[in-house]
Every structure is written in structure tokens, then in C-alpha cells.
Design an enzyme around this catalytic site. Sequence first.
Site, PDB file in Angstrom:
ATOM      1  N   ALA A 367       0.990  -1.236   0.102  1.00  0.00           N
ATOM      2  CA  ALA A 367      -0.094  -0.032  -0.170  1.00  0.00           C
ATOM      3  C   ALA A 367       0.755   1.259  -0.034  1.00  0.00           C
ATOM      4  O   ALA A 367       0.348   2.344  -0.109  1.00  0.00           O
ATOM      5  CB  ALA A 367      -0.916   0.097   1.091  1.00  0.00           C
ATOM      6  N   LYS A 413      -7.058   6.064 -11.111  1.00  0.00           N
ATOM      7  CA  LYS A 413      -6.378   7.364 -11.761  1.00  0.00           C
ATOM      8  C   LYS A 413      -5.219   6.546 -12.700  1.00  0.00           C
ATOM      9  O   LYS A 413      -4.662   7.278 -13.168  1.00  0.00           O
ATOM     10  CB  LYS A 413      -5.691   8.139 -10.795  1.00  0.00           C
ATOM     11  CG  LYS A 413      -6.640   8.962  -9.746  1.00  0.00           C
ATOM     12  CD  LYS A 413      -6.022   9.996  -8.923  1.00  0.00           C
ATOM     13  CE  LYS A 413      -7.174  10.977  -8.270  1.00  0.00           C
ATOM     14  NZ  LYS A 413      -8.120   9.948  -7.572  1.00  0.00           N
ATOM     15  N   VAL A 452     -11.323   6.859  -1.398  1.00  0.00           N
ATOM     16  CA  VAL A 452     -12.044   6.303  -0.142  1.00  0.00           C
ATOM     17  C   VAL A 452     -12.283   7.480   0.736  1.00  0.00           C
ATOM     18  O   VAL A 452     -11.454   8.367   0.803  1.00  0.00           O
ATOM     19  CB  VAL A 452     -10.986   4.978   0.484  1.00  0.00           C
ATOM     20  CG1 VAL A 452     -10.995   3.788  -0.140  1.00  0.00           C
ATOM     21  CG2 VAL A 452      -9.648   5.859   0.609  1.00  0.00           C
TER      22      VAL A 452
END
Length: 641
Positions: A367, A413, A452
Site C-alpha cells: 500500500a 487514476k 476512499v
Amino acid sequence: MLQPILSLFSAKRTTKRTVTVLYDVIAITLSLYAAIGLRIGKLEIPISSVEIGSLIVTVVVTILVFAKLGLYRAVLRYMIVPALGHIVLAVVASALALAISSFYLHSYIHRSVPAIYAGIAVLMLGTPRVMIRMYFDRYYRRGKPNVLIYGAGATGRELAYALRQGSEYHPVAIIDDDLSKIGNIIYGLRVYNSNEFAKLNDLYQPVKLLLAINNISKAERLRLVDRLSDWPIAVQSVPSVEDIASGKAQLTEIRDLDVADLLGRNTVEPQEPLMKACIEAKAIMVTGAGGSIGSELCRQIIQRNPKTIVLFELNEYNLYSIERELIKTVRYKNMQTTIIAALGSVQHRNRLLNLMRSYQIDTVYHAAAYKHVPIVEHNIVEGIRNNIFGTLFAAQAAIDAEVKNFVLISTDKAVRSTNVMGASKRMAELVLQSLADHQSGTNFTMVRFGNVLGSSGSVVPLFREQIHNGGPVTVTHPDITRYFMLIPEAAQLVIQAGAIGHNGQVFVLDMGEPIKILDLAKRMIHLMGAREQGNEENDGGIEIKFTGLRPGEKLYEELLIGENVTGTEHPKIMTAIEDMLSWDEMEYVIKQLDECCHNFDIKCIREILIATPTGYSPKGDIKDFLYTDQSFQKQAIGNIH
């Protein structure tokens, strides 16, 4: 006159209890004296040692029963009328003690005296307590703003009770749509139908409406919040039953509405077999463990009993925060999970390799990334180094350490990007696809999703702050839309996608319908009790100001590059087949990109990103700070030559 009495309430607890007991002794004595006087019809009462003995027995029994019932533990100012039941019970016991003691001691107390005594004692012992309660109720109510409670169920009743005892808000009425509850009185508050809101709003002028409903479906709650957004009042809610039961929150912790209520999105419960497949009894590493997505991944992972979890994070404070939170969870649930807080950058391959080998990592959730579009647009080299090379080094370390599963958290994106951040994430996907084709020891999967809500870069915290400050609320463009998902849902879907993925697969999460940012801003303004500014300035409304698209920003985001998308065993997870490069081709691209980064050749970096199948289509000139600083460019070119 009241000052000595009021000063008593700031005294020590033992002092207040002593005074209360002394008063009760005097009240019991006077009640018995008055009862005998009423019975014989005169004030002069013959008293002997026998009557005094009966009095002592009555006093002792009454005080002991009061203590047993907890009346000396209760704070008088917070007592409510139901406590009078305990007083009546204690007085009945006191009257029985009087009757029995007078019988055995052969006193001259008439048989009707205990009954008369009981009535007088209830008044003498109960009246001061009720008066004190009423005084403080009115005293504290004067400084508390009025609020309405929506929901007459268990949560609403408990909230009404807690608020009446507290010092922050004064509840004036309860609203509910259940016709069977209309007209009921709950802790002195009447239950009204929601159709009567306008009347209640004019009568009490409440500062906010507290939503105290936790036992309805998400769809029903969304419809309710949508209706409340039209009411001219700020709407807040109480914590969920789960948070209260687990100790995460107190009932009186009034909060802004959850982002789920603002999003208007129904989530799908995770499939536990998929959640546990790559985690339970295994060693896990999360890179970027302190970020918005990374930290939620850690929270979801720890619930599935991993053997070890390595938290890899560059930011020291974020690492400390998530480590402390997970340690609390492990201790609370008495788990055996080992937590390793490892500082480091994903650009340091040896650091990653040593950690993966030392803790025999089974699954990596990658992440760690720079995700803020304008910032990466102004710092292109660092964005490329972290997002592309960081992913490459983490993946190569996973291969060398024989990690079984490697999951990349990507972004919408990455699809036909107009910014460097998105292009770098698409390139990171291409890197993993090439490695997946080049080897089979590590299973590489990529999960692509949109924004998010509630993350550090989300518009929701920004809009809240702007509305609290009186505006303006800044929206880049009136037509801009985005896909949104809640952080816990996104983390759960990432974990489940990693469990069903085959080597080299790109997964796309079902984000539902895109949301217009302008509509989200208006919804938040209404739910926070404000209104939009009209045609006239300074009319007391919140201004919505359009600031223009930022560098690299698009009006609309996409999730798919092509049309080759198929479903999976999970209804919210799809898989896409997209263009890729062989490892030999990717190795050549990486070598060129590394050289351009080393020389800070921003134009070269842009050309490589455009030439590679990333779908990158930049709009406008290069915005990197160093590229626009002509003096640096001349110096850099001179050093190269």
C-alpha cells in the site's frame, strides 16, 4: 440563604454522606414524634425508655436499609423519581421495625402509629431529595442548549437519560415514526411524529437533531438521512451499538454523521473464507502500514489471527500509532500474534528482503505510495522513485524471499491518466504483470479502485472543516465526479481479491455509481445545519466556491482501460485483461527510467511514460518545481555534460 446548602455540594463525598445520614436520623425521629402526636391529639407526648428503645431500633433499621439500597451512594442532584421507590420500600421496612419493636418492648405506641409514621416519613425523607433533584435539573438546564432526539427505541431512551444527567445538552423531545410510540413519555420527554418537526423546531429552537437509531438496515438509514438533509437543523448521531459494546465509544459521544451516511452506499458483507485464506496463521507484511488504506488493512488483518504482522512504514509517528492500536487489540483479545514495527522505505530493496526472509512472510500487501495528484505533479522524480521503483524493489524482494502472495493496491487514476501519479501506478501494475509472466513462485495480483471516503486526502474532512469555519466550501469544478468507497470496505475487498487472484491478474472493485462532488458538498452543508449562500453575498449561507481543476486532475475517473472485464466469485470484484509488456521489454524501460530519474531529466521521464502502454496523456506543461526552476535546469545540464 441557599449559599450554605449549595456549598455543601462541593464538599467531600464522606462529608455529604454524613450530613445526609444525620438528616435522615432527625427526619425519622420527627416523623415518629409527629405520628404519635397525631394519634393522641396533642403535642406533649409522654416518653419513656421503652419508646426511646423502639425509636433507636427504627432508626438503625431504616439507615441500614437505606445503605443496602444504595441511597447513600446515589448523588442527590442526579436522583430521579424512580429512586423514590427505594425510599418507600425502606420506609415500609422502617414501619415494620417500629411495629415489631414496640410489640416486643411493650411500649405504649398505638397499633395505628406505624401506618401514620410511614406516610410522614415518606414525605420527610423523599421531599428534600426530589426538591434538590428538581433544583439542579433546572439549574443545569439553563446553560444547556436544546436538542431533539430521533428514535424512541432502546438507544434513544438511553441517550435521553444520559443527556438529562449530563451537562452538555438538554433534550426537549423525541421524534419517531413508529405510530405505537407517539405520545409516550420517556424520562419526562414526549414522543412526537416526524411530521411535527416544524412545530418543535419553532417551539424549542434546538441546536441539533441527534440520530439515535442503530437497529435499521443500511438502506433504511440512507433514506432517513436523505430525508433529514432537507430539515433546517444540524444532524449528528450517537455511536453504533457495536462501538459502545466493544468500549470504543461512549453513548454520549455525539459525532458527525458517518461517511457511510454521506456516501449513500450499501456495502456487501465480506466472505470470511476469502478474508482468512491468505492471512490466518500466516506471516503478513503491509507496506505503508501507517497510511489510510494500509492502517485499515492492518485492522482487518489482525482480526483474522495472523501468526505475524510486519508493519513497514516510512513515517515514524504513523508507524507508532498503528503499532500501539494493534497491540491493544491483541491484548484485548488475548491473541498470540507477533507485531513487528519496521521503519523503512520501499526504495531500499535490501531492507525489504531481510525483513521478508527473517519473518518468513507469506503475503505482502503493498500500500506504500505517493497518492496526492498535485504534489506528485510538482515532485515527479520522487513520485516515480517511490511508486514505480518502490513497487519493483518490493516485488523483487518478495520473489527472492519466496513470498507466496503479493497484492498491489492500485487506483482508478491509473486508467488513461492525465497525471504522473496515475501513470506511475499504471506503470507499477505493468511491472508486476511482467514479473508475473517471468516467474511463478510469487503470485502477483493488482487491485484497482477509486477514492476512499474519510482518508487523509478525502474531500469529506476538508468540507467539514470549511463548513465549521463558515465557508467557503471549495469544489474544483461544478461537473467533477468521483467513485467513492469506505475505507473498511475497500480494505476487505483488497484482501478478498488477493485470495482469489491468479498470477498477473488485475482486479477492479465495483465502486457503484460515481458521485458528483458538488452534490456531496451540498448534502454536507444541509446535514451540518447550514444552508447554501443565495444570490446575495453575506446572507448567512455557506458559499460554494469553484477553484478550477488542479494540475493533472480529470473531471471523470475510469476503472477500466478496455472492455475485457469478467466477474469473479465475489459480486463486488471483477477482473480485467489489459495490455502488458514482457519482462525483457520492461527491464529496458526500467533502465531508461532510472537513468532519467538520476539525471533529473523530467522531460525524458514524461516521454517514457507516454511511450509505455500506460495510457498516460498529460494535459498542459510540466509542473515539477525543479523543472520550472530554470537556474536548476541549467546547472543539471551542465553537470551531465
